[in-house]
Write a protein that holds these residues in place. Structure first.
Motif, mmCIF file in Angstrom:
data_model
loop_
_atom_site.group_PDB
_atom_site.id
_atom_site.type_symbol
_atom_site.label_atom_id
_atom_site.label_comp_id
_atom_site.label_asym_id
_atom_site.label_seq_id
_atom_site.Cartn_x
_atom_site.Cartn_y
_atom_site.Cartn_z
ATOM 1 N N PRO A 1 0.845 -1.201 0.000
ATOM 2 C CA PRO A 1 0.000 0.000 0.000
ATOM 3 C C PRO A 1 0.878 1.247 0.000
ATOM 4 C CG PRO A 1 0.030 -1.003 2.181
ATOM 5 C CD PRO A 1 0.771 -1.937 1.268
ATOM 6 N N ASP A 2 0.364 2.323 -0.573
ATOM 7 C CA ASP A 2 1.167 3.535 -0.731
ATOM 8 C C ASP A 2 1.468 4.272 0.577
ATOM 9 O OD1 ASP A 2 1.926 3.673 -3.400
ATOM 10 O OD2 ASP A 2 -0.081 4.285 -3.994
ATOM 11 N N GLY B 1 -6.743 -1.706 15.658
ATOM 12 C CA GLY B 1 -7.115 -3.108 15.580
ATOM 13 C C GLY B 1 -6.734 -3.803 14.281
ATOM 14 N N ALA B 2 -6.718 -5.131 14.349
ATOM 15 C CA ALA B 2 -6.265 -5.956 13.229
ATOM 16 C C ALA B 2 -7.157 -5.805 12.004
ATOM 17 C CB ALA B 2 -6.194 -7.417 13.654
ATOM 18 N N ALA B 3 -8.453 -5.634 12.219
ATOM 19 C CA ALA B 3 -9.369 -5.507 11.078
ATOM 20 C C ALA B 3 -9.070 -4.232 10.293
ATOM 21 C CB ALA B 3 -10.816 -5.511 11.559
ATOM 22 N N GLN C 1 -6.378 -2.081 4.974
ATOM 23 C CA GLN C 1 -5.491 -1.190 4.223
ATOM 24 C C GLN C 1 -4.820 -1.907 3.046
ATOM 25 O OE1 GLN C 1 -5.912 1.935 5.466
ATOM 26 N NE2 GLN C 1 -7.148 0.767 6.938
ATOM 27 N N PHE C 2 -4.945 -3.234 3.011
ATOM 28 C CA PHE C 2 -4.305 -4.044 1.973
ATOM 29 C C PHE C 2 -5.367 -4.577 1.015
ATOM 30 C CE2 PHE C 2 -1.547 -3.993 5.584
ATOM 31 C CZ PHE C 2 -0.249 -4.022 5.080
ATOM 32 N N ARG D 1 -4.064 -9.852 -6.527
ATOM 33 C CA ARG D 1 -3.920 -11.305 -6.698
ATOM 34 C C ARG D 1 -3.457 -11.916 -5.378
ATOM 35 N NH1 ARG D 1 0.075 -10.220 -10.635
ATOM 36 N NH2 ARG D 1 1.351 -11.809 -9.610
ATOM 37 N N ASP D 2 -3.796 -13.174 -5.175
ATOM 38 C CA ASP D 2 -3.440 -13.859 -3.933
ATOM 39 C C ASP D 2 -1.987 -14.302 -3.886
ATOM 40 O OD1 ASP D 2 -6.025 -13.571 -3.001
ATOM 41 O OD2 ASP D 2 -6.671 -15.533 -3.744
ATOM 42 N N ASP D 3 -1.330 -14.378 -5.054
ATOM 43 C CA ASP D 3 0.025 -14.924 -5.088
ATOM 44 C C ASP D 3 1.108 -13.849 -4.960
ATOM 45 O OD1 ASP D 3 -0.548 -13.797 -7.542
ATOM 46 O OD2 ASP D 3 0.627 -15.261 -8.681
ATOM 47 N N LEU D 4 0.734 -12.620 -4.697
ATOM 48 C CA LEU D 4 1.708 -11.547 -4.596
ATOM 49 C C LEU D 4 2.446 -11.582 -3.262
ATOM 50 C CD1 LEU D 4 -0.321 -8.562 -6.121
ATOM 51 C CD2 LEU D 4 1.437 -9.952 -7.231
ATOM 52 N N VAL D 5 3.680 -11.080 -3.262
ATOM 53 C CA VAL D 5 4.453 -10.895 -2.027
ATOM 54 C C VAL D 5 3.981 -9.583 -1.406
ATOM 55 C CG1 VAL D 5 6.760 -10.585 -1.052
ATOM 56 C CG2 VAL D 5 6.417 -12.155 -2.971
ATOM 57 N N ILE D 6 3.445 -9.662 -0.205
ATOM 58 C CA ILE D 6 2.765 -8.519 0.408
ATOM 59 C C ILE D 6 3.661 -7.888 1.469
ATOM 60 C CG2 ILE D 6 0.766 -7.788 1.762
ATOM 61 C CD1 ILE D 6 -0.777 -10.096 0.486
ATOM 62 N N GLY D 7 3.825 -6.571 1.374
ATOM 63 C CA GLY D 7 4.651 -5.865 2.339
ATOM 64 C C GLY D 7 4.106 -4.504 2.676
ATOM 65 N N GLU D 8 4.795 -3.867 3.599
ATOM 66 C CA GLU D 8 4.390 -2.537 4.051
ATOM 67 C C GLU D 8 5.625 -1.797 4.508
ATOM 68 O OE1 GLU D 8 3.445 0.134 7.372
ATOM 69 O OE2 GLU D 8 2.783 -1.884 7.959
#
Length: 282
Positions: A32-33, A46-48, A53-54, A58-65
């Motif tokens: 996310p930007d 909270g976690a929700a 924010q994400f 696609r489900d196969d992407l490497v997700i980061g912040e």
């Protein structure tokens, strides 16, 4: 949120935005930007809220912040480990003296600090604060190493990014397991240039009450035209040699311990010279 693959944790003013924008060019990465600052400033949301924010396509992407406040927030390491114990961490470090001055300049152009630089950066004032505490890298990294171990923490140096951006981005790609055949060029331009003409700090303070009102018009031609009429190159307070020497003395114990921890010669940070490049053990 089921999965978080990596976090860029800081340090501030060490080209973390450059790294984020470079990684966002990779077709296998989603970030996310905005800086969410979840584990440092808004953990109570909270976690929700964090998961919302994400929105990866696609489900196969490497997700980061990326949030550069995670490194210098004492509670962040435990919070991150509690929620995502297997996340990979990336820390970018910069000569702490130069980092402190750059951070001061950023807040000065925002109109949040005054021109008396010693009030904020002189260790003799004994106030610490974000400018001085932001460079205590050894202490900050210990909390993450104790929980995640060295295999899950990649430390990069700002000086090497400036000289060899492609090589450093490749190190990140290898650390994150990105497909090498899908290499993308790093962002070439400076993400934030303090020489860029800006609205001065005095004018910013005067205009502050109108910030919310004009926000919807920030990208219009009229707004940009009006801004260009009052923008100018900022005249920053100089970091004197005397103050620089005091800062070097303040950070020297941290730099010595960090060099031993990383098995890297960080003595150039203590030599009161413009750093060109620092060696890194591969």
């Amino acid at each position: 949120m089921d999965r978080l693959d990596f976090l860029i944790i800081g340090a501030a003013k060490s080209a973390t935005t450059w790294l984020q924008q470079s990684l966002q060019r990779h077709p296998d990465v989603y970030m996310p930007d905005p800086e969410l600052h979840y584990f440092s400033r808004v953990y109570g949301n909270g976690a929700a809220w964090y998961a919302d924010q994400f929105r990866p396509p696609r489900d196969d992407l490497v997700i980061g912040e990326k949030s550069n406040s995670y490194m210098d927030t004492p509670e962040a390491a435990a919070r991150i480990h509690g929620d995502f114990p297997n996340v990979r961490l990336i820390a970018q470090l910069r000569n702490p003296v130069e980092r402190a001055y750059s951070d001061y300049c950023m807040l000065y152009r925002r109109g949040e600090v005054g021109r008396e630089i010693g009030q904020y950066l002189d260790p003799r004032a004994g106030q610490g604060g974000r400018f001085l505490n932001g460079g205590l890298y050894y202490d900050q990294l210990q909390g993450f190493l104790d929980r995640f171990g060295s295999d899950n923490l990649l430390v990069l140096l700002y000086e090497n990014i400036a000289i060899e951006p492609r090589r450093q981005l490749d190190r990140v790609g290898s650390f994150l397991g990105l497909r090498a055949e899908l290499q993308v060029p790093p962002v070439a331009e400076k993400v934030k240039d303090k020489k860029q003409p800006l609205v001065g700090p005095e004018m910013r303070r005067w205009l502050a009450p109108f910030k919310t009102t004009v926000k919807p018009f920030r990208h219009t031609a009229a707004f940009k035209k009006a801004r260009s009429l009052i923008a100018r190159e900022i005249n920053y307070a100089t970091l004197s040699e005397d103050l620089k020497e005091r800062l070097i003395g303040y950070y020297e114990p941290q730099i010595d311990k960090l060099g031993t921890l990383m098995d890297v010669d960080l003595t150039p940070w203590l030599q009161n010279t413009q750093i060109a490049q620092l060696p890194v053990k591969e």
